[in-house]
Design an enzyme around this catalytic site. Structure first.
Site, PDB file in Angstrom:
ATOM      1  N   GLU A 137       8.080  -4.080  11.283  1.00 19.31           N
ATOM      2  CA  GLU A 137       9.384  -4.480  10.723  1.00 19.31           C
ATOM      3  C   GLU A 137       9.668  -3.563   9.550  1.00 19.31           C
ATOM      4  OE1 GLU A 137       8.718  -8.388   9.193  1.00 19.31           O
ATOM      5  OE2 GLU A 137       7.820  -9.082  11.052  1.00 19.31           O
ATOM      6  N   GLU A 168      13.349 -12.121   2.915  1.00 16.51           N
ATOM      7  CA  GLU A 168      13.692 -11.322   1.749  1.00 16.51           C
ATOM      8  C   GLU A 168      15.086 -11.703   1.243  1.00 16.51           C
ATOM      9  OE1 GLU A 168      11.119  -9.233   1.399  1.00 16.51           O
ATOM     10  OE2 GLU A 168      11.721  -7.924  -0.247  1.00 16.51           O
ATOM     11  N   LYS A 212      10.303  -2.656   5.838  1.00 18.44           N
ATOM     12  CA  LYS A 212       9.912  -3.309   4.588  1.00 18.44           C
ATOM     13  C   LYS A 212      11.090  -3.219   3.629  1.00 18.44           C
ATOM     14  CE  LYS A 212       6.574  -3.569   0.911  1.00 18.44           C
ATOM     15  NZ  LYS A 212       7.631  -4.160   0.110  1.00 18.44           N
ATOM     16  N   ARG A 228      11.030 -11.366  -2.405  1.00 15.94           N
ATOM     17  CA  ARG A 228      10.400 -12.179  -1.372  1.00 15.94           C
ATOM     18  C   ARG A 228      10.768 -13.640  -1.623  1.00 15.94           C
ATOM     19  NH1 ARG A 228       5.295 -11.603   1.278  1.00 15.94           N
ATOM     20  NH2 ARG A 228       5.295 -13.058   3.019  1.00 15.94           N
TER      21      ARG A 228
END
Lengths: 532, 338
Positions: free
Chosen positions: A228, A278, A230, A235
């Site tokens: 995936e 995120e 980043k 977060r």
């Protein structure tokens, strides 16, 4: 208070994790139950509200010891810690009998003090100082000023608790996370299942990855792995339980109120769900630079304009709870497909699935990684498809595979003394690039040199400082460093017109002279390519 | 012309044509004490206290030395020079200079508390006083040395209980000798690094009675080191030389240990704020007792210290010198072993 002060001193001076663990276990085995709850709270960042501000504290101190305020400031710049500076300046009290009260009593009194008149605050502080020895004064001041950074990670606290009460550390980590009030909860309640049943907001401890150091092909068959992008955001966990929505940051801050974009998720998400992902500003499913996110956090009232210009999305990549059931032990593959279903069904503009990047071999993935920056990503997350969702930072199943940072050569022009273990050493630097025959400051950086290099630069600063502005020294522009950073954005708050993301010193360019450094033009080109 | 000028070679007395602790080679040097940033190599003549001479000879080899007692005058071109105890290390002296009724005193490094081996610091009345200011901030106020010794002793005992070696980092000239008596109250197993040993022997040969020490050699056995104390200079910190002592705890003896961050930076297991320099109150006391009309503050926090003095009605100026920070070991005394 004495036991707590001794604990803090021991944790601050011991160099071995095992000694720290033992000191904590000793404390948890012997201390007052109410104090223990506060210790867990303090070390996990749940500081009591600041009842007295730092200027007031400093003023009480200089009045008491009859020193001019400028001398207090000089002392503070050398010590690098306000609480410690005051403790060092107060007259010695080492042989006084142990007259201090338990930790929780001081905290409760401090809390009640918040709305009191200034004179009452002052008398309370002065009386407390009188009852305490050096170590107690230090931790007492620290309770007020905050920032209990004493060289012990939450992981060590969790392990110490786990050993003391004989429970698995991942269970402890979960129980002490989330929303609990140390002034009302008991030690037993906090560490029992009780807290899971009463606190609907409780997040799961985050699973964190290390950066991969070896070649990715060592990870084995690409088919076993999922890649995936980043993202460079915050977060977070989106939770809906009991028909209520909660948004947590990794720093365990409840951020629900900060992001109105998410609020309508409370209506459309199924109940009993926790999603990991995120928090990131985004337009048309494409992320915006982190610097824009910073314009949103830390602000109480958000304007319509901000909501339009910097809309916040949630890029979801994992499902931790579904139908009120803990899914963390299921394989990633299964969690992922359920997550995709949920997000498709929810169909909410701010809840976006973080895409999987398909690849058939590692070389192909390495090529795709080159385009990270253009897509607003900082590389890949590599996750084993069979991986469970673990607790804390673990090696093996999840890895960060970041792109190399951007770099620029710059000259140091200002220096300031550091804090903590860098106290009384010039370790905080400001760097400049060339703009014609002028130098333009563009970033600060605090890390990246070895202790030995810091000592050398410190000696240089002491010999070559030109002027002094408060704690800042202007330094002869002579030392050249390579500055690495993760991203660049336009900024009208900085003279250079740019703001860097996570700048640090990557190396000392002893081979370069200040004439050979980069220019403002170079920075602007980087902004053009990567910052828009 | 002032009696002492601040030149690029050091503090210079033109009337007597001599320097005090010069940092470039000169014809005549008056030496306050034997630390290498004050007593440098290459001078044609050295004047110092009796107790400083053997250490200078050990460090600098054969030279022209003249040694005198405290308060024993020497004249150079009619300028009267006398030495007074500075209390910093063995032999350390303040230099008093008198010419035509004008009196200057150069403190060198000093501390007020009597450590039992360096002599009791003696305030000397003068017109101008040149003082150090290594610890010229009010955060530096030392505990009485007996309390620090107790801390050190308790630390050694705690290490002995678990059969660990206690490694004490201390300046090989000064603090190493100062620590011997308090350590000897706990153990007679005292081992020292070669740099400490050389100075120790120079002093013993000069007639000093100090507790016995053994030099650490490649033959020193693990068994002997169990629960023993080792004194080493700071150059040994973090070096492979320390490995032979495992399991050990490391404790640093320095005024800088007053601030937690410094101890943490050094990765020490223990920090003892034991200094051979005057603390804040000590500096103020010394300056007041000289009754000087002008104080010159050098090496350390001179800007802060002079500002404070001026605000409190004492005329003070800062001057730049090239003396080092001798709470940390200078590079000269690197490991001779390994």
């Amino acid at each position: 208070m004495r036991e707590f002060a001794e604990l803090v001193m021991k944790l601050g001076s011991s160099t071995k994790t095992n000694d720290k663990l033992e000191a904590l276990m000793h404390y948890f085995n012997n201390a007052d139950n109410k104090d223990k709850v506060w210790v867990i709270a303090i070390f996990s960042g749940r500081r009591p509200k600041r009842a007295v501000n730092t200027t007031q504290l400093a003023t009480y101190c200089v009045e008491l010891v009859d020193l001019p305020f400028w001398l207090f400031e000089e002392s503070y710049h050398t010590v690098g810690d306000l609480a410690e500076t005051i403790a060092l300046l107060l007259p010695g009290n080492e042989n006084a009998p142990n007259t201090s009260k338990p930790l929780h009593l001081y905290i409760e009194q401090l809390r009640d003090l918040e709305k009191q008149a200034e004179e009452i605050k002052k008398q309370f502080i002065l009386k407390a100082w009188k009852e305490m020895n050096f170590a107690e004064r230090f931790v007492f001041n620290k309770l007020i000023t905050g920032g209990f950074r004493i060289g012990v990670s939450q992981k060590v606290i969790v392990n110490a608790l786990a050993k003391t009460i004989n429970l698995d550390s991942s269970v402890i980590a979960h129980r002490i996370s989330g929303n609990w009030d140390p002034s009302t909860i008991t030690f037993d309640e906090l560490l029992s299942e009780h807290s899971l049943n009463t606190d609907f907001s409780k997040p799961y401890p985050f699973y964190l990855a290390y950066a991969i150091e070896e070649d990715v092909s060592q990870l084995g068959d690409p088919k076993d792995w999922q890649a995936e992008w980043k993202w460079d955001g915050i977060r977070g966990q989106v939770i809906k339980r009991n028909q209520e929505l909660f948004v947590w940051s990794r720093g365990e801050e409840l951020m629900t109120e900060k992001f109105p974009e998410y609020h309508s998720l409370a209506q459309v998400l199924p109940d009993g769900i926790a999603i990991d992902g995120e928090i990131i500003p985004s337009v048309d499913q494409k992320p915006l630079p982190f610097a824009l996110l910073q314009t949103r956090i830390g602000r109480k009232n958000i304007t319509k304009k901000q909501l339009q210009e910097v809309p916040i999305a949630f890029f979801a990549y994992d499902l931790l709870e579904y139908n009120g059931e803990d899914w963390r032990d299921r394989p990633l593959e299964e969690r992922r497909s359920q997550l995709e279903e949920v997000i498709a069904a929810t169909n909410h503009p701010s809840l976006i699935i973080s895409p999987i990047v398909p690849f058939s071999n590692w070389e192909e993935l390495a090529r795709l990684r080159e385009s990270s920056r253009e897509l607003g990503a900082e590389g890949f997350m590599l996750k084993k498809k069979q991986s469970t969702y673990q607790v804390g930072r673990k090696r093996g199943d999840w890895w960060k595979w970041k792109i190399d940072p951007l770099t620029i050569d710059a000259v140091m022009i200002y220096a300031q003394k550091g804090a903590g273990r860098r106290s009384n050493l010039y370790t905080d630097y400001t760097f400049a690039v060339k703009d014609g025959d002028k130098l333009i400051a563009f970033t600060k950086a605090y890390s990246g040199l070895t202790d030995k290099e810091f000592a050398q630069v410190d000696a240089f600063v002491k010999r070559n400082s030109l002027e002094k502005f408060g704690p800042v020294r202007t330094v002869k522009p002579e030392l050249v460093f390579e500055i690495a950073f993760e991203g660049i954005a336009a900024s009208n708050r900085h003279k250079s017109g740019v703001a860097l993301r996570f700048p640090r010193i990557s190396r000392w360019r002893k081979d370069k002279t200040p004439e050979e450094i980069n220019t403002l033009e170079d920075l602007k080109q980087l902004l053009e390519v990567y910052g828009k | 012309m002032p009696l002492i000028e601040f030149t690029d070679k050091g503090l210079y007395c033109r009337a007597g044509d001599f320097y005090i602790d010069p940092w470039r080679p000169v014809d005549k040097a008056v030496i306050t004490h034997a630390h290498s940033d004050h007593a440098r190599w290459g001078n044609k003549y050295y004047l110092c206290h009796h107790d400083t001479r053997p250490i200078l000879q050990q460090r600098l080899g054969p030279n022209t030395y003249q040694d005198i007692a405290w308060n024993e005058p020497v004249y150079m071109n009619g300028v009267r020079i006398t030495l007074f105890p500075a209390g910093h290390i063995i032999g350390s002296s303040q230099v008093r200079i008198e010419s035509n009724g004008e009196i200057w005193v150069v403190s060198g490094d000093y501390k007020i508390e009597n450590d039992g081996i360096s002599g009791q610091f003696e305030p000397v009345k003068c017109h101008s006083f040149i003082t150090e200011s290594t610890f010229g901030l009010p955060i530096y106020n030392w505990k009485p040395q007996t309390e620090i010794y107790t801390d050190v002793q308790n630390w050694i005992r705690k290490n002995q209980e678990v059969s660990k070696t206690s490694v004490l980092i201390a300046y090989s000239l000064g603090k190493a000798q100062r620590l011997l008596h308090p350590i000897a109250e706990v153990t007679d197993k005292i081992f020292v690094h070669g740099a400490v040993y050389n100075i120790h022997m120079a002093l013993v040969n000069a007639g000093w009675k100090l507790p016995a020490v053994q030099r650490v050699t490649p033959e020193t056995s693990k068994e002997e080191l169990k629960g023993a104390v080792v004194i080493a200079p700071s150059s040994a910190e973090g070096s492979p030389w320390l490995r032979r002592f495992a399991p050990y705890e490391i404790g640093i003896c320095s005024g800088w240990m007053q601030v937690r961050g410094n101890a943490r930076r050094k990765n020490a297991d223990a920090g003892f704020a034991l200094s051979d320099h005057a603390d804040w109150n000590g500096l103020l006391q010394a300056c007041r007792e000289t009754e000087a009309e002008c104080i010159y503050a050098t090496h350390g926090f001179q800007a802060v210290f002079t500002r404070y003095l001026n605000e409190h009605g004492i005329n003070a100026k800062e001057v730049k010198t090239e003396y080092g920070d001798d709470e940390l070991e200078p590079a000269e005394l690197k490991l001779e072993e390994d």
